[in-house]
Enzyme design. Structure first.
Site, PDB file in Angstrom:
ATOM      1  N   ASP A   1       4.245  -1.558   4.515  1.00  0.00           N
ATOM      2  CA  ASP A   1       4.494  -2.582   5.376  1.00  0.00           C
ATOM      3  C   ASP A   1       4.331  -4.030   4.704  1.00  0.00           C
ATOM      4  OD1 ASP A   1       5.019  -4.080   7.421  1.00  0.00           O
ATOM      5  OD2 ASP A   1       3.251  -3.657   8.581  1.00  0.00           O
TER       6      ASP A   1
ATOM      7  N   HIS B   1       4.108   0.951  14.082  1.00  0.00           N
ATOM      8  CA  HIS B   1       2.693   0.591  14.332  1.00  0.00           C
ATOM      9  C   HIS B   1       2.414   1.351  15.605  1.00  0.00           C
ATOM     10  CE1 HIS B   1       2.974  -2.490  11.251  1.00  0.00           C
ATOM     11  NE2 HIS B   1       3.789  -3.107  11.748  1.00  0.00           N
TER      12      HIS B   1
END
Ligand SMILES: [Zn+2]
Length: 439
Positions: free
Chosen positions: A314, A263
């Protein structure tokens, strides 16, 4: 696995045509452009290197469609995710992950980085084999025909100085040393590598970070960490330690060329310099980051500072690496009101070679002699892709995972004409496994 494949168009770093690809022992042994197909398996479309899914939580697939209703934040989404986590057993996890990895194979993914933290039975009780859940994931990848890097995550606290809550007891080994002891019993195999993960600076106290970093260093294994996905994490870290999460990880030896920051959405200029200067990969997960309203991470800036980029599905809101790749570029366009931050070839590199390298498979993700024979065929005559272009621009900016017709992983054909050869009814397997996971 031995064999011969013939690609009408192949991306080898340049676009080549009528390429005969010879394979022995699962590796590419020869590439011959402008060749006749002869008796080779014909791959009729644009053939790309195998895609690497740099960041996955397999069980989040059970949330697809359920968490898109209503409103909320990352933190309210997490409550729903915890309800699924609470219900999983090793058997259910094997069935769920096998179907999710089969979905990934259909999307052209030949290696998954599974960021794994659901280790123990409810209440935190160890299974008979304390790695039963991790073994289920390794087995699931084998049954789906893809490679896996099991990024076994250390997860000890619910927040800075807070004990794990009831669901999180399943994630915790009690101490970083106990984490290291358990993970040391997991062994690499042909299709699987074992790596380390720091779930986040919320979940691993500073004293434990060095233990995880040393474990990875001794084995020269990949090490991944969720970093600064939420401003609240930055604020709490500053309050607890007086430094940002990136600085804390740097100070405890977590960053480096075998490390990946996942991220990295809310960074300071110093964080960007630390990540780039240490050659830490940054894994962007744009479809999740937009689904969870996280924000847009500084992908361009970290790459310019020295970080390779990778891409991950993810939370499995969708499983489509083409969508992840173009989303990274398109997010940057919206932010800067300028086009063309990456070429299609550069985006493809994040989805292939740099992704595989971040998972500890540096000899995958490129079509060249010596590399793993991972070949993904994208149809050039679907409603999305039909037209005069045969290059990576079509795959990256127009194709979806539904345009993947054939997938070869380590020289073995696992998807042929859109059908998974090992899991013939993937939607049926997903339906059944998701129903079992949330029951
Ligand atoms: Zn994640």
């Amino acid at each position: 696995m031995n064999g011969r494949f013939w690609a009408r168009h192949a991306w080898t770093g340049a676009l080549e045509h009528d390429v005969l690809i010879e394979v022995a022992g699962g590796r590419i042994t020869a590439l011959r452009p402008s060749a006749a197909p002869g008796d080779a398996v014909v791959l009729d479309g644009l053939v790309l290197p195998g895609l690497a899914n740099g960041h996955s939580h397999a069980f989040h697939r059970a949330l697809r469609g359920a968490t898109q209703a209503g409103s909320g934040t990352f933190w309210t989404w997490r409550e729903t995710m915890y309800r699924v986590a609470a219900a999983l057993t090793p058997d259910r996890y094997l069935r769920l992950a096998r179907s999710v990895y089969a979905e990934m194979a259909l999307a052209g993914i030949t290696c998954v980085g599974e960021f794994h933290y659901l280790h123990h039975a409810p209440g935190g009780v160890a299974y008979g084999d304390p790695n039963a859940m991790g073994e289920a994931l390794i087995e699931a990848a084998e049954q789906a025909g893809i490679r896996i890097t099991l990024l076994d995550a250390c997860y000890l606290s619910s927040g800075f100085g807070l004990p794990p809550d009831e669901t999180q007891l399943r994630f915790s080994d009690g101490s970083a040393d106990a984490w290291a002891e358990r993970v040391s019993a997991l062994k690499d195999r042909d299709h699987a590598r074992v790596g380390a993960a720091v779930h986040s600076v919320r979940a691993v106290p500073a004293a434990g970070l060095g233990v995880v970093a040393r474990w990875a260093e001794e084995r020269r294994a990949p090490i991944h960490a969720h970093v600064s996905e939420q401003p609240a994490e930055n604020e709490a870290c500053l309050e607890a330690y007086g430094v940002t999460p990136t600085r804390l990880l740097a100070d405890h030896g977590v960053l480096g060329p075998r490390a990946t920051a996942v991220h990295a959405t809310h960074l300071t200029p110093e964080d960007i310099a630390l990540l780039g200067g240490s050659a830490t990969t940054v894994c962007m997960c744009p479809t999740t980051e937009r689904d969870l309203a996280d924000g847009i991470g500084p992908a361009r800036d970290v790459q310019e500072a020295g970080s390779p980029l990778s891409l991950g599905s993810d939370s499995q809101a969708v499983i489509d690496l083409f969508e992840e790749a173009r989303a990274m570029e398109l997010n940057e366009r919206l932010r800067t009101r300028r086009r063309g931050h990456w070429t299609a070839a550069a985006l493809l590199r994040a989805a292939t070679a740099d992704g595989h390298a971040s998972l500890g498979w540096p000899d995958a993700g490129r079509i060249e002699v010596g590399a793993f024979a991972d070949l993904v065929t994208v149809s050039l005559d679907s409603v999305r892709t039909a037209g005069p272009s045969h290059g990576p621009e079509t795959a990256i900016f127009a194709a979806t995972s539904a345009d993947v017709t054939d997938v070869v992983a380590g020289g073995r054909v696992i998807v042929r004409h859109g059908v998974h050869r090992l899991v013939p009814d993937v939607p049926g397997a997903l339906r059944e496994a998701v129903a079992g996971a949330v029951a």
